[in-house]
Design an enzyme around this catalytic site. Structure first.
Site, PDB file in Angstrom:
ATOM      1  N   ASP A 187      21.061 -28.921  15.735  1.00 63.93           N
ATOM      2  CA  ASP A 187      20.708 -27.412  15.824  1.00 63.93           C
ATOM      3  C   ASP A 187      22.011 -26.691  16.312  1.00 63.93           C
ATOM      4  O   ASP A 187      22.769 -27.086  17.212  1.00 63.93           O
ATOM      5  CB  ASP A 187      19.226 -26.988  16.610  1.00 63.93           C
TER       6      ASP A 187
HETATM    7 MG    MG Z   1      17.869 -23.496  18.785  1.00 61.79          MG
END
Ligand code: MG
Length: 312
Positions: free
Chosen positions: A162
């Site tokens: 991410d």
């Molecule tokens: Mg994040």
């Protein structure tokens, strides 16, 4: 001369990240320390089965073959004492992992030893150990769950990240979370498009990974039959126009991702199921929950972990 760890990627790993310790943990919880001790002694020659981080660690250590000097070092940081920890060391030997350095702390949290070993990333299944490490400003992640099968024919090592709260800090995420306004977030990111983000908890780790990719490419030039194994992917909820600042930041840091997915709020799990990373890092448990078949690591960093999610 002391063994120098500063020039390589050093991972600190708890035994619970590398092996499946559910049975041992159950005995400790239900029958207490004495029975646990007895159990581990009796079973010390029976190798533990592999855990969530094993496929990632095995492939990472294999990268040492492309260099005369080791480029990856894995250090076991265990809450066991040396006596009960013997089974873990025997299991490492059985699985032929080149891990020779180990620290046994008899119940103490490992995070204080992170700087002593120049550890770039500490992985553990113990939530509070990981939280303490993050709060102390170190890079750490909690191994959550995931498929532990290890396909030996699959030679790649795919690492998926991410972006916000993992590679970069939570400055931009805070704009969104505090105002609950996506437009404001995009405007903020467009205004600062040429300003690199502040580094997040896994910035140094991805730096090292990126460096190893460069070593792989250099090795391939001399050994044309060699196929580089590392693949780096970014899987983020960002989309246009906030993708620009993300790309500019990676450029400024000289980090190349092989794939980037700017999802714009579409469920990450569908992409991840195709990508099949050997490890996936995200600061939001919600995203990890939907991708529950993957070897997932939660980074309990920043604003996303300050708010209480009603995850049911
Ligand atoms: Mg994040």
């Amino acid at each position: 001369m002391a063994y120098d760890l500063t020039n390589r990627l050093v991972i600190g790993l708890s035994s619970s990240a590398l092996f499946d310790l559910h049975e041992s943990d159950e005995i400790f919880r239900e029958q207490g320390e004495q029975e646990y001790r007895k159990y581990q002694r009796e079973k010390q020659d029976i190798p533990l089965t592999t855990g969530v981080a094993y496929p990632f660690i095995r492939r990472l250590l294999k990268l040492n073959q492309i260099s005369d000097e080791p480029i990856v070092e894995v250090i076991l940081l265990s809450r066991n004492d040396p006596d009960t920890g013997l089974r873990v060391m025997n299991s490492i030997e059985y699985h032929k992992l080149s891990i020779t350095r180990a620290v046994f702390l008899q119940g103490q949290s490992a995070y204080k030893y992170i700087p002593a070993f120049d550890i770039e990333l500490f992985l553990s299944a113990n939530e509070s150990d990981v939280k303490q490490a993050i709060d102390a400003g170190y890079s750490a992640g909690q191994i959550l769950h995931g498929d532990i099968s290890d396909d030996l024919d699959d030679r790649q090592l795919r690492i998926a990240f991410d972006f916000d709260g993992v590679i970069i800090d939570d400055e931009s995420e805070s704009i969104y979370k505090e105002n609950k306004n996506l437009d404001e977030f995009h405007t903020h990111e467009s205004t600062k498009v040429d300003v690199a983000h502040n580094p997040g908890p896994l910035k140094n780790f991805i730096d090292r990974i990126s460096h190893i990719q460069k070593l792989e490419n250099a090795y391939k030039l001399k050994n044309p039959n060699y196929e580089p194994v590392l693949r780096v992917s970014i899987v983020t909820a960002r989309n246009a126009p906030s993708h620009k600042r993300a790309i500019n930041t990676m450029r400024a840091w000289d980090i190349l991702a092989n794939e980037a997915f700017f999802m714009g709020g579409v469920d990450k799990s569908k992409v991840l199921e195709v990508l099949k990373p050997h490890i996936f890092f995200d600061d939001q448990k919600l995203h990890l929950k939907s991708a529950s078949i993957l070897p997932s690591v939660h980074i309990p960093f920043g604003i996303a972990n300050k708010v209480v999610h009603n995850e049911g």
